[in-house]
Write a protein that holds these residues in place. Structure first.
Motif, PDB file in Angstrom:
ATOM      1  N   SER A 136      34.395  14.917  -6.972  1.00 61.76           N
ATOM      2  CA  SER A 136      33.367  14.674  -5.962  1.00 61.76           C
ATOM      3  C   SER A 136      31.963  14.831  -6.527  1.00 61.76           C
ATOM      4  N   GLY A 137      31.865  15.134  -7.820  1.00 64.67           N
ATOM      5  CA  GLY A 137      30.547  15.315  -8.435  1.00 64.67           C
ATOM      6  C   GLY A 137      29.944  13.995  -8.883  1.00 64.67           C
ATOM      7  N   TRP A 138      29.027  14.080  -9.846  1.00 60.40           N
ATOM      8  CA  TRP A 138      28.227  12.921 -10.234  1.00 60.40           C
ATOM      9  C   TRP A 138      28.911  12.036 -11.264  1.00 60.40           C
ATOM     10  N   ASN A 139      29.995  12.519 -11.843  1.00 62.31           N
ATOM     11  CA  ASN A 139      30.591  11.781 -12.961  1.00 62.31           C
ATOM     12  C   ASN A 139      31.543  10.693 -12.451  1.00 62.31           C
ATOM     13  N   PRO A 140      31.190   9.427 -12.589  1.00 65.37           N
ATOM     14  CA  PRO A 140      31.991   8.348 -11.999  1.00 65.37           C
ATOM     15  C   PRO A 140      33.388   8.247 -12.598  1.00 65.37           C
ATOM     16  N   ILE A 141      33.541   8.725 -13.802  1.00 66.76           N
ATOM     17  CA  ILE A 141      34.864   8.677 -14.421  1.00 66.76           C
ATOM     18  C   ILE A 141      35.785   9.641 -13.667  1.00 66.76           C
ATOM     19  N   ARG A 142      35.266  10.827 -13.400  1.00 59.99           N
ATOM     20  CA  ARG A 142      36.058  11.797 -12.625  1.00 59.99           C
ATOM     21  C   ARG A 142      36.210  11.336 -11.172  1.00 59.99           C
TER      22      ARG A 142
END
Lengths: 479, 432
Positions: free
Chosen positions: B183-189
């Motif tokens: 749910s953070g900023w990293n689009p891969i995650r």
């Protein structure tokens, strides 16, 4: 329960990335190729927003913008809390929609330039533009062109002074000379033009260069912000006195014989009145700061990039030399290919859904002009520099933009109400300056040994975002 | 030039009547520049490791810092941070589902009293048993307090609360972890997290259906029995509730508690003298080293605060790390003191100053409750449930291993794995 491994767990995509850390080390890629940041199961390339802070992006931005345009026409960058809009048509539409996409909540100049046109909208914006905009276009500009030629000639004449202020390397044996175009010409030319047409007295020119450098590097809220604000303050104190003087005794640009051509711009501004409204000293200072910012670095970059690109495309350069009317065409194609202003920020006034992405009101949206200029929905083979391309409009710069008969205008100056007010003068400076340079630079070629190189240590450094820092040229000494 | 004249008049849109053209530009004076910090430092590896010097610098010099790179305002003083948290009228919270773009996916049912009660009773029932099981691994090779105790207990607790089998729990844990991190900023995650949300739904769906028809006393049954006014309850509501509840404060707080105690023998001594002091060690841990370093709020409208005009939609980065070490509130804020006199020792339910004393900020609490006292029929707050969990688990550990100490030459550290993720100790090698 299996033993937990926090460092790696949670990456079922098998993406080869630096899993952790704040700054990710991105490898430098061949120009035009993007770093592999992984793919979704549908084969869509992923973008790690840390790329935008990387050196790789600065030197090789276009493959990433292509991914954004093709797969994320609205890209939400949660790390930098902003959205990127990258397609030509979307950007054009939003630039004309001044109400939906406002410039209100600041950002562009982080306080250094003052309250400039960049940050106003609507009536307020138009009022100011009406007061000063007319001094940089049309007949008013034509009257000032003489000053441009004079300054260019003066700068080039300094190449041959014995004190050698421009650091020209002369080799009498081979009959050649070597210059760094920035040092010899492009760094100083636009800023001198700005000082001259504004009416900054000769003795303050040195100071003017410091204001310019400090304010430019102070943008962006960095550690040099302080110096930028100091320079702004200092400029304001200086301008205050100058404005007082010019309100009482306006000064003029003069021709060679010393005859008055027209009022300098500060004198014009001090004495302009539209609908009974005059500009305040604060407004004049902000205007000067903006002109200094907008009119210095951008035009320097335009001259540098234009020569760099033309010299790497000898056939095109030959064509331009033989038909001086093509300098304007080359100027526009250079701006489409490698403009030094990345884009403009906007904020959406209302909640908005664009390409399926919900954007809450008040969000920062970067309209990426350089991406629009490389949008292959508009320009075929956008990465190629080609002054003969048929899809680029290179006529008179229009506030409405141009999209007719298969030709579109580039986005380097924006379009709509916020079209760059310096567009016309910038074109004149670059073209006139280049024509004068062309007369002196016989048999000119790039000095490869002295040029900054790309990561392979062999190829010339790419322009990337912005403009090239150095351009070393060899040419035959004039007889 | 005729064209230009023409277009200037004809082609520009006219401003709508009443459209505000006045600017919110605020002049910055030379003395107000922020040259003591570079915005890049706030997204650097040194921030991941030790954010305190940086946010302290902000707090003491630029209490409302405009971070141009991250397009946000950093709020760092205690009173300022709490003023944002308690002002629902002007600031908006965006949930994990919002950041996932799953606003219409399901509903977080945490506000249902029956759901809270089921959570509370299941936690209370199982925490001791789970701690006991975790401690059985003590003699296993490579036992790591951070991983095998502090991280494992919250996850096992989820298994017990949901009343799922070991096999299901083994599938649940990685999905849960991926869902949280995504749910953070990293689009891969994020892509990975979205896939995990789907898989989680598939995993829980059969269990959910079963408990809807044949309820028990577990958390899933409690959710399955909630009646929504507009539609049938579904597994998506369960998944969203689990996603929003997370486990970060229990995991991170527990790990930070032991990190602090093991490195401060004098403070550990206070607990040996009186085990009841563990509760205060927990509270002090959440103040001194909050695992969740900051919380985000967004301005709902343009609002003037902290000497600035904040435009609508501005991101306020409320730094718990900075606020919890604000010398305006706490004496010797950079020291870990169990039982400190200037820290509120009661459960904050919405307010931060139950005894007129500030509490450590570790949960983004809302506006103060209008009730003079907590109604009897309500369960304890999440803050209190988590606190009691941590205290129970830690008491059991201390009882079983009174001589627990760090392995010689180990130098544990706190860090966040990624920006905006929890700041905690990921490796804590101990012996007894």
């Amino acid at each position: 329960m299996p033993k937990i491994s926090f460092e790696t767990r949670g990456n079922s995509l098998g993406v080869n990335e630096d899993v952790n850390g704040a700054q990710r080390k991105f490898p430098h890629m061949p120009i035009g190729q993007a770093v592999d940041m992984g793919f979704t199961s549908e084969g869509v390339p992923l973008i790690d927003p840390r790329i935008f802070d990387s050196g790789e992006f600065g030197r090789n931005p276009y493959p990433y913008y292509r991914i954004l345009r093709d797969h994320y026409p609205v890209y939400y960058d949660q790390l930098h809390n902003c959205y990127f809009v990258t397609r030509y048509d979307d950007i054009t539409e939003s630039y004309f929609d001044e109400i939906g996409f406002n410039t209100i909540p600041k950002g562009s100049s982080s306080g250094v330039l003052g309250n400039t046109q960049l940050e106003l909208s609507g009536i307020e914006h138009r009022r100011r533009r009406n007061i000063y905009g007319r001094h940089l276009v049309g007949a008013a500009l034509t009257k000032r062109l003489h000053a441009l030629e004079q300054i260019a000639d003066e700068l080039i004449s300094e190449w041959w002074l014995s004190a050698n202020p421009k650091e020209v390397l002369i080799n009498n044996e081979t009959g050649t000379a070597t210059i760094e175009l920035g040092k010899a010409f492009a760094n100083e030319f636009p800023i001198s033009v700005v000082a001259q047409v504004l009416g900054i007295p000769q003795e303050a020119r040195q100071q003017f260069t410091w204001w310019y450098d400090a304010m430019m590097s102070g943008l962006g809220g960095s550690e040099t912000h302080h110096e930028g604000l100091e320079a702004r303050q200092d400029l304001e104190e200086y301008v205050e006195d100058l404005v007082d003087q010019k309100r009482n005794a306006p000064t003029y640009l003069t021709d060679e014989a010393g005859n008055n051509i027209c009022l300098d711009i500060i004198s014009e501004l001090c004495n302009s009145e539209i609908d009974g409204d005059v500009m305040s000293t604060e407004e004049i200072t902000s205007f000067i700061a903006l002109v200094v910012g907008g009119g210095g670095e951008t035009t320097r970059g335009a001259i540098m990039n234009l020569w760099y690109l033309l010299l790497q495309h000898p056939n095109q350069f030959k064509a331009v030399r033989s038909d001086s009317g093509l300098w304007d065409t080359a100027f526009h194609e250079m701006l489409r290919h490698s403009t030094s202003i990345g884009g403009q920020p906007r904020h959406n006034t209302n909640d908005l859904t664009l390409h399926g992405v919900h954007i809450p009101a008040g969000s920062l949206i970067h309209m990426v002009d350089v991406s629009a200029n490389h949008d292959d929905r508009i320009f075929a083979n956008p990465e190629d520099f080609n002054i003969f391309r048929e899809d680029l409009y290179s006529g008179k710069i229009l506030r409405s933009g141009h999209a007719k008969e298969g030709k579109c205008s580039h986005m380097a100056f924006g379009v709509g109400p916020h079209l760059c007010p310096g567009a016309w003068i910038s074109q004149q400076e670059t073209v006139i300056g280049s024509k004068i340079l062309d007369k002196t630079l016989g048999n000119v070629r790039i000095n490869y040994e002295r040029m900054p190189k790309d990561i392979d240590g062999v190829s010339l450094a790419p322009i990337g975002l912005g403009s090239i820092r150095e351009l070393w040229l060899d040419f035959d000494l004039p007889n | 030039m005729e064209d230009q004249e023409k277009y200037e008049i004809d082609e520009e849109p006219e401003s709508a009547p009443g459209y505000r053209t006045y600017e919110v530009y605020q002049r910055e004076r030379v003395g107000e520049t922020t040259n003591l910090i570079k915005p890049r430092e706030l997204i650097s590896d040194s921030y991941l490791h030790d954010p305190y010097p940086l946010v302290g610098l902000l707090r003491e010099n630029y209490p409302c810092y405009r971070d141009w790179l991250g397009n946000r305002f950093w709020i760092t003083r205690y009173d300022d941070v709490t003023s944002v948290f308690t002002d629902d009228r002007n600031y908006q919270t965006r949930t994990k589902t919002w950041f996932y773009g799953l606003q219409d996916y399901g509903k977080n049912l945490w506000n249902e009293i029956s759901v809270q009660k089921a959570f509370e009773s299941n936690v209370d029932e199982h925490i001791a048993k789970i701690t006991g099981e975790a401690l059985l691994n003590w003699d296993r090779d490579g036992f790591d307090l951070a991983v095998d105790f502090c991280a494992e207990i919250p996850l096992r607790l989820w298994g017990a609360i949901l009343d799922i089998s070991d096999e299901e729990l083994n599938r649940f844990v990685p999905l849960f972890w991926r869902m949280q991190r995504g749910s953070g900023w990293n689009p891969i995650r994020r892509k990975d997290g979205l896939a995990a949300v789907e898989e989680m739904e598939a995993l829980l769906d059969p269990i959910f259906s079963k408990r809807r028809n044949d309820p028990s006393t577990d958390f899933i049954s409690a959710i399955a029995q909630v009646e929504l006014t507009d539609r049938e309850i579904s597994t998506t509501d369960l998944v969203v509730t689990i996603l929003e509840l997370d486990h970060e404060t229990l995991h991170g707080g527990l790990s930070n508690l032991w990190f602090n105690l093991l490195q401060n023998p004098d403070e550990m001594g206070k607990i040996h003298d009186d085990p009841r002091m563990l509760k205060y060690a927990w509270l002090e841990t959440l103040r001194y080293t909050p695992p969740v370093l900051s919380a985000k709020r967004f301005t709902k409208t343009e609002v003037e605060r902290f000497g600035r005009l904040l435009p609508e939609g501005s991101l306020m980065m409320c730094s718990a790390a900075a606020a919890n070490r604000d010398p305006r509130q706490f004496n010797n804020p950079d020291t870990f003191i169990v039982g400190r006199k200037d820290l509120c020792q009661r459960e904050p339910r919405g307010q931060y100053r139950a005894d007129g004393l500030p509490s450590g900020i570790s949960f983004g609490l809302g506006k103060p409750s209008i009730h003079p006292a907590v109604p009897k029929e309500r369960p304890r707050s999440l803050y209190a449930i988590v606190r009691d969990c941590a205290v129970t688990a830690s008491s059991m550990l201390l009882e079983k291993k009174p001589n627990i100490k760090l392995i010689d030459q180990s130098s544990p550290e706190l860090k966040s794995l990624l920006l905006e993720e929890i700041h905690t100790c990921w490796e804590l090698k101990v012996s007894s």
